[in-house]
Design an enzyme around this catalytic site. Structure first.
Site, short mmCIF file in Angstrom:
data_model
loop_
_atom_site.label_atom_id
_atom_site.label_comp_id
_atom_site.label_asym_id
_atom_site.label_seq_id
_atom_site.Cartn_x
_atom_site.Cartn_y
_atom_site.Cartn_z
N ARG A 30 -1.68 -9.28 12.90
CA ARG A 30 -0.77 -8.54 13.77
C ARG A 30 -0.07 -9.50 14.73
NH1 ARG A 30 -2.26 -5.48 10.54
NH2 ARG A 30 -2.84 -3.30 10.72
N ARG A 61 0.82 -3.14 7.14
CA ARG A 61 1.51 -2.19 8.01
C ARG A 61 2.35 -2.82 9.12
NH1 ARG A 61 -3.87 1.17 8.65
NH2 ARG A 61 -4.58 -0.99 8.42
N LYS A 74 0.45 -8.05 -3.00
CA LYS A 74 -0.89 -7.49 -3.20
C LYS A 74 -0.80 -6.05 -3.69
CE LYS A 74 -4.05 -6.25 0.08
NZ LYS A 74 -4.80 -5.04 -0.30
N GLN A 122 -7.64 -1.98 12.31
CA GLN A 122 -8.14 -3.36 12.15
C GLN A 122 -8.78 -3.80 13.47
OE1 GLN A 122 -8.28 -4.96 9.42
NE2 GLN A 122 -6.53 -4.58 8.12
N THR A 163 -14.38 -4.15 6.80
CA THR A 163 -14.24 -4.04 8.26
C THR A 163 -14.62 -2.64 8.73
OG1 THR A 163 -11.91 -3.53 7.98
CG2 THR A 163 -12.45 -5.80 8.52
N THR A 188 -18.98 -4.24 -17.38
CA THR A 188 -17.73 -3.52 -17.08
C THR A 188 -16.83 -4.36 -16.18
OG1 THR A 188 -18.88 -1.43 -17.32
CG2 THR A 188 -16.81 -1.38 -16.10
N ASP A 238 -5.97 -6.30 -5.87
CA ASP A 238 -7.06 -5.98 -4.93
C ASP A 238 -7.77 -4.72 -5.40
OD1 ASP A 238 -8.72 -5.94 -2.75
OD2 ASP A 238 -7.17 -5.29 -1.34
N LEU A 239 -8.56 -4.86 -6.47
CA LEU A 239 -9.23 -3.69 -7.05
C LEU A 239 -10.66 -3.55 -6.53
CD1 LEU A 239 -7.95 -3.79 -10.74
CD2 LEU A 239 -7.02 -2.57 -8.77
N LYS A 240 -11.14 -4.51 -5.78
CA LYS A 240 -12.49 -4.45 -5.18
C LYS A 240 -13.51 -3.95 -6.22
CE LYS A 240 -11.00 -3.98 -0.36
NZ LYS A 240 -9.53 -3.91 -0.41
N LEU A 241 -13.60 -4.69 -7.33
CA LEU A 241 -14.46 -4.26 -8.44
C LEU A 241 -15.93 -4.23 -8.02
CD1 LEU A 241 -12.83 -6.34 -11.35
CD2 LEU A 241 -12.41 -3.94 -10.73
N HIS A 242 -16.63 -3.19 -8.48
CA HIS A 242 -18.08 -3.06 -8.21
C HIS A 242 -18.65 -2.11 -9.26
CE1 HIS A 242 -21.43 -2.27 -4.98
NE2 HIS A 242 -21.91 -2.59 -6.17
N ASP A 243 -19.29 -2.68 -10.29
CA ASP A 243 -19.83 -1.86 -11.38
C ASP A 243 -20.89 -2.71 -12.09
OD1 ASP A 243 -20.10 0.03 -13.53
OD2 ASP A 243 -18.04 0.68 -13.17
N ILE A 244 -21.34 -2.29 -13.26
CA ILE A 244 -22.29 -3.13 -13.98
C ILE A 244 -21.56 -4.41 -14.43
CG2 ILE A 244 -23.77 -1.22 -14.74
CD1 ILE A 244 -22.40 -1.48 -17.52
N ASP A 304 0.84 -1.20 0.00
CA ASP A 304 0.00 0.00 0.00
C ASP A 304 0.87 1.25 0.00
OD1 ASP A 304 -2.39 -1.46 -0.06
OD2 ASP A 304 -2.32 -1.77 2.10
O1 C5P Z 1 -3.74 -3.51 8.22
P1 C5P Z 1 -2.81 -3.90 7.11
O2 C5P Z 1 -1.90 -2.80 6.69
O3 C5P Z 1 -2.08 -5.21 7.36
O4 C5P Z 1 -3.81 -4.12 5.91
C1 C5P Z 1 -3.52 -4.90 4.83
C2 C5P Z 1 -4.69 -4.85 3.89
O5 C5P Z 1 -5.89 -5.11 4.63
C3 C5P Z 1 -4.92 -3.54 3.19
O6 C5P Z 1 -4.27 -3.54 1.95
C4 C5P Z 1 -6.42 -3.46 3.02
O7 C5P Z 1 -6.77 -3.96 1.76
C5 C5P Z 1 -6.96 -4.40 4.07
N1 C5P Z 1 -7.66 -3.67 5.13
C6 C5P Z 1 -8.83 -4.18 5.61
N2 C5P Z 1 -9.53 -3.52 6.59
C7 C5P Z 1 -9.04 -2.39 7.14
C8 C5P Z 1 -7.83 -1.88 6.69
C9 C5P Z 1 -7.14 -2.55 5.68
O8 C5P Z 1 -9.26 -5.24 5.17
N3 C5P Z 1 -9.75 -1.77 8.10
#
Ligand code: C5P
Length: 237
Positions: A188, A218, A47, A197, A138, A83, A74-80, A25
């Site tokens: 973690r 992170r 990722k 998280q 989350t 597409t 991890d593009l979390k696609l959401h469209d028609i 990220d």
């Molecule tokens: O928290 P961490 O940095 O390990 O997050 C890794 C991935 O978890 C992020 O790339 C994000 O896609 C996802 N994430 C999640 N819920 C959150 C924050 C991040 O699922 N609240």
């Protein structure tokens, strides 16, 4: 003989490494590659999320594949449906091994995404990839309890091979859909900073509860010493 912690400092076994996805990220491909290569002894999957994809696009996927990683897009696609199907086809052709889409988009949309992703990979001569459904974010703390099982069922019916779920939901997901591939973020070390998280779990607990792929960001990427943080995080797995 090396202690368990010393052995983990050199990296994970190939089986465990294939279960670890490094969340890159960041907004810069050079930085992403530097992190990924430094952490390669522990992570077999890289990722690429919205931030890196917006910054670097398909080059991010190609560069990580060239560096020897499986790529989780991890593009979390959401469209028609049309597409999503077309975008997923491109993701498959690029060589992504995993691709996320929102179950909230409905069965028809997910089916189009699954078909597009698979045909993109097949036409490029690649093995069948895994489409992964997001059930509930989350950050959506108000989602009623029945939403997750309903969306899981919908995702499985639509042909998604996997879902993203919190480590704390693994038992429910296993019972509802034993064959579904389970992707778990929010990993973690015990007592580590949870950031945003709420349902964080340790890597050893996630694995014991049946996670197939652990998404880790992170906890290692924000450290001044990412390799040391990875070795410490995995000391008990
Ligand atoms: O928290 P961490 O940095 O390990 O997050 C890794 C991935 O978890 C992020 O790339 C994000 O896609 C996802 N994430 C999640 N819920 C959150 C924050 C991040 O699922 N609240």
């Amino acid at each position: 003989m090396a202690t368990k912690a010393e052995a983990k400092a050199e990296g994970l076994t190939p089986e465990l490494r294939a279960k670890m996805a490094l969340a890159l990220d960041v907004d810069d491909l050079v930085e992403a590659l530097r992190l990924a290569r430094q952490l390669a002894p522990w992570f077999g999957v890289a990722k690429v999320g919205l931030e890196l994809y917006t910054a670097a696009g398909p080059d991010a996927v190609g560069a990580l594949l060239d560096s020897g990683f499986d790529v989780f897009l991890d593009l979390k696609l959401h469209d028609i449906p049309t597409t999503v199907g077309k975008a997923a086809n491109v993701a498959g052709a690029l060589g992504a091994r995993y691709l996320t889409m929102h179950a909230h988009g409905g069965a028809e949309m997910m089916r189009a995404g699954v078909e597009g992703f698979h045909s993109g990979a097949t036409n490029a001569g690649l093995e069948a990839p895994t489409a992964v459904a997001i059930t509930v974010l989350t950050s959506d703390a108000d989602a009623p309890a029945h939403i997750m099982p309903n969306r899981l069922r919908l995702a499985v019916e639509a042909g998604c091979g996997g879902i993203v779920c919190a480590g704390t939901s693994l038992k429910d997901v296993r019972e509802l859909s034993p064959r579904t591939f389970r992707v778990v973020p929010g990993i973690r070390a015990a007592g580590g900073d949870k950031h945003d998280q709420p349902n964080a779990v340790t890597p050893e607990l996630a694995l014991a509860e049946g996670a197939d792929l652990l998404v880790i960001g992170r906890a290692v990427t924000l450290s001044d010493n990412p390799a040391g943080a990875a070795a410490a995080l995995f000391a008990e797995v």
